[in-house]
Design a protein around this motif. Sequence first.
Motif, mmCIF file in Angstrom:
data_model
loop_
_atom_site.group_PDB
_atom_site.id
_atom_site.type_symbol
_atom_site.label_atom_id
_atom_site.label_comp_id
_atom_site.label_asym_id
_atom_site.label_seq_id
_atom_site.Cartn_x
_atom_site.Cartn_y
_atom_site.Cartn_z
ATOM 1 N N GLY A 1 1.061 -1.478 -0.186
ATOM 2 C CA GLY A 1 -0.358 0.069 -0.067
ATOM 3 C C GLY A 1 0.888 1.318 0.329
ATOM 4 N N ASN A 2 0.582 2.175 0.841
ATOM 5 C CA ASN A 2 1.343 3.635 0.444
ATOM 6 C C ASN A 2 1.768 4.176 2.011
ATOM 7 O OD1 ASN A 2 1.042 3.716 -1.896
ATOM 8 N ND2 ASN A 2 -1.216 4.150 -1.848
ATOM 9 N N ILE A 3 2.594 4.223 2.468
ATOM 10 C CA ILE A 3 2.806 5.756 3.761
ATOM 11 C C ILE A 3 2.556 7.392 3.336
ATOM 12 C CG2 ILE A 3 4.748 5.602 4.693
ATOM 13 C CD1 ILE A 3 6.029 3.025 4.086
ATOM 14 N N THR A 4 2.603 7.205 4.266
ATOM 15 C CA THR A 4 2.413 9.033 4.265
ATOM 16 C C THR A 4 4.039 9.081 5.901
ATOM 17 O OG1 THR A 4 0.117 9.340 3.866
ATOM 18 C CG2 THR A 4 0.977 10.577 4.420
ATOM 19 N N LEU A 5 3.927 9.965 5.256
ATOM 20 C CA LEU A 5 5.055 10.380 5.918
ATOM 21 C C LEU A 5 5.196 12.273 6.112
ATOM 22 C CD1 LEU A 5 9.040 9.069 6.237
ATOM 23 C CD2 LEU A 5 8.582 11.601 6.034
ATOM 24 N N THR A 6 5.298 12.674 6.939
ATOM 25 C CA THR A 6 5.639 14.026 7.195
ATOM 26 C C THR A 6 6.719 14.554 8.394
ATOM 27 O OG1 THR A 6 3.082 14.507 7.128
ATOM 28 C CG2 THR A 6 4.028 15.799 8.292
ATOM 29 N N LEU A 7 7.194 15.176 7.376
ATOM 30 C CA LEU A 7 8.558 15.308 8.407
ATOM 31 C C LEU A 7 7.935 16.915 9.509
ATOM 32 C CD1 LEU A 7 11.114 14.668 8.648
ATOM 33 C CD2 LEU A 7 11.727 16.551 6.679
ATOM 34 N N ASN A 8 8.967 16.950 10.788
ATOM 35 C CA ASN A 8 8.343 18.485 11.147
ATOM 36 C C ASN A 8 10.750 18.801 11.163
ATOM 37 O OD1 ASN A 8 8.757 20.262 13.029
ATOM 38 N ND2 ASN A 8 8.306 19.138 14.822
ATOM 39 N N ASP A 9 10.249 19.437 10.005
ATOM 40 C CA ASP A 9 11.950 20.816 9.880
ATOM 41 C C ASP A 9 12.347 20.602 10.445
ATOM 42 O OD1 ASP A 9 10.057 22.313 8.878
ATOM 43 O OD2 ASP A 9 10.484 23.371 7.423
ATOM 44 N N GLU A 10 11.837 21.290 11.292
ATOM 45 C CA GLU A 10 12.489 22.578 12.824
ATOM 46 C C GLU A 10 13.285 21.609 13.615
ATOM 47 O OE1 GLU A 10 12.188 25.423 12.756
ATOM 48 O OE2 GLU A 10 10.937 25.775 10.958
ATOM 49 N N LYS A 11 12.678 20.440 13.572
ATOM 50 C CA LYS A 11 13.654 19.039 14.724
ATOM 51 C C LYS A 11 14.284 17.844 13.570
ATOM 52 C CE LYS A 11 10.562 19.812 18.383
ATOM 53 N NZ LYS A 11 9.983 19.051 19.630
ATOM 54 N N PHE A 12 14.662 17.935 12.537
ATOM 55 C CA PHE A 12 15.166 17.321 11.722
ATOM 56 C C PHE A 12 16.572 17.729 11.564
ATOM 57 C CE2 PHE A 12 16.181 15.637 7.713
ATOM 58 C CZ PHE A 12 15.836 14.399 7.589
ATOM 59 N N GLY A 13 17.398 17.110 11.259
ATOM 60 C CA GLY A 13 18.790 17.496 11.195
ATOM 61 C C GLY A 13 20.288 16.940 11.749
ATOM 62 N N ILE A 14 21.380 17.414 11.723
ATOM 63 C CA ILE A 14 22.675 17.009 12.266
ATOM 64 C C ILE A 14 23.315 18.217 12.937
ATOM 65 C CG2 ILE A 14 22.950 15.911 9.978
ATOM 66 C CD1 ILE A 14 25.191 17.732 9.711
ATOM 67 N N ASP A 15 23.980 17.931 14.351
ATOM 68 C CA ASP A 15 24.533 18.416 14.937
ATOM 69 C C ASP A 15 25.687 17.808 15.234
ATOM 70 O OD1 ASP A 15 25.071 20.234 17.212
ATOM 71 O OD2 ASP A 15 24.368 19.132 18.691
ATOM 72 N N ILE A 16 26.279 19.227 14.495
ATOM 73 C CA ILE A 16 28.121 18.536 14.345
ATOM 74 C C ILE A 16 28.754 19.185 16.431
ATOM 75 C CG2 ILE A 16 30.629 19.016 13.972
ATOM 76 C CD1 ILE A 16 29.057 19.660 11.233
ATOM 77 N N GLN A 17 29.491 18.199 16.913
ATOM 78 C CA GLN A 17 29.699 18.247 18.490
ATOM 79 C C GLN A 17 30.895 18.154 18.776
ATOM 80 O OE1 GLN A 17 26.869 15.421 20.244
ATOM 81 N NE2 GLN A 17 25.405 16.837 20.449
ATOM 82 N N GLU A 18 31.389 17.920 19.673
ATOM 83 C CA GLU A 18 32.870 17.748 20.152
ATOM 84 C C GLU A 18 33.319 16.533 19.615
ATOM 85 O OE1 GLU A 18 34.090 19.266 24.225
ATOM 86 O OE2 GLU A 18 33.241 20.741 23.444
ATOM 87 N N ASN A 19 34.818 16.323 19.274
ATOM 88 C CA ASN A 19 35.674 14.802 19.023
ATOM 89 C C ASN A 19 34.326 14.151 17.583
ATOM 90 O OD1 ASN A 19 36.286 14.749 22.229
ATOM 91 N ND2 ASN A 19 34.670 14.520 22.524
ATOM 92 N N ASP A 20 34.390 15.137 16.829
ATOM 93 C CA ASP A 20 34.373 14.530 15.801
ATOM 94 C C ASP A 20 32.677 13.718 15.498
ATOM 95 O OD1 ASP A 20 36.381 16.214 14.609
ATOM 96 O OD2 ASP A 20 37.748 13.966 14.064
#
Length: 330
Positions: free
Chosen positions: A63-82
């Motif tokens: 069948g079909n999936i509906t995917l809705t992204l909350n773009d305010e909480k989607f992404g990467i965070d570059i932290q210390e120690n790579d």
Amino acid sequence: MMKKIILTIAFVVATLWADDENNNSRIKSAVVKMQTLVGETAVNNILKAYFAGKHEISVKDMGNITLTLNDEKFGIDIQENDDIVFGYDMTITSDFQSSLSNISGGRISGELNIKGAISAKTVKRVADNAVEKTKSAIVILLDLNSAIEKMLNKHGIKEVPIMSAIKDFFLKKEAEIDGKIELWRQEYSTLLNVYINKVEAPLDLKILDVNLNLSLNNDNIVVDFEAEIQSEKQYFWMEGNYKDFANMSLNSNKEFQLIEVDLVDDIHKTGRNPSLFAVVKCSNISKERRNFFNLKEVCGEFPEKVPYLYGFFRVRTKHGGILLFSRRIK
């Protein structure tokens, strides 16, 4: 950083072309070092452009999936120690019964460590314009495959067709290289042109070798780019022998334009305008640019009775400079 890069490359170019008059080397090479920063914000803006919003995903035989992204909480965070943390917040629902049906409201959110998921490599592509040569570039890539699989397992989504469909969606195939998402691209020639004021074309620079090093620092992806560049000066020489004047020519390793040619007796070759004492003032000079010009075509018959003959040439070089020089012909 930009000022430092400009000064570094300007120094390299000056080194390439600072030539001793007694040095006959026509090919010069040197190493150029540049550093490019791609910020965490820029990466996340690209990811949002790829995936933000509501999407319908087809799952084979289910069948079909509906995917809705909350773009305010989607992404990467570059932290210390790579370290790199991948954050996600989305709603996944379907029009069929599956493990998705067990998720309250279909919402899943969380964070995953994806250290090592970002990489850089060099790639080649054939330009759309067939006249242009293959273009080489630096690309920064993000591998989300393992992260998406961990995310789905974490929330109990284990049906293979569903997992495959969602992973395919996050692969973003139109921006995919080696199974990874392309985040940023820069052609070598563009980098050189930007940083050294479009000097690549005027100096005929060639890139012989490239080394890349990727690191993470202060919320930035840092790409250190080291290129070995080479340039060849324009030079001229005569080919043939006066006894076979029909096949004698003025040649260059690059295109040039003839402006004036005079055949002059050796007695008058110094300190005066050669055109006033020309044995033959060549008149059949075209405006075309070529790598060589046949002297008989340009000057007509060879003056046999003159024992010592020089050719005086005024030429426009490939990049516009005017040169006046002489070459002994007989």
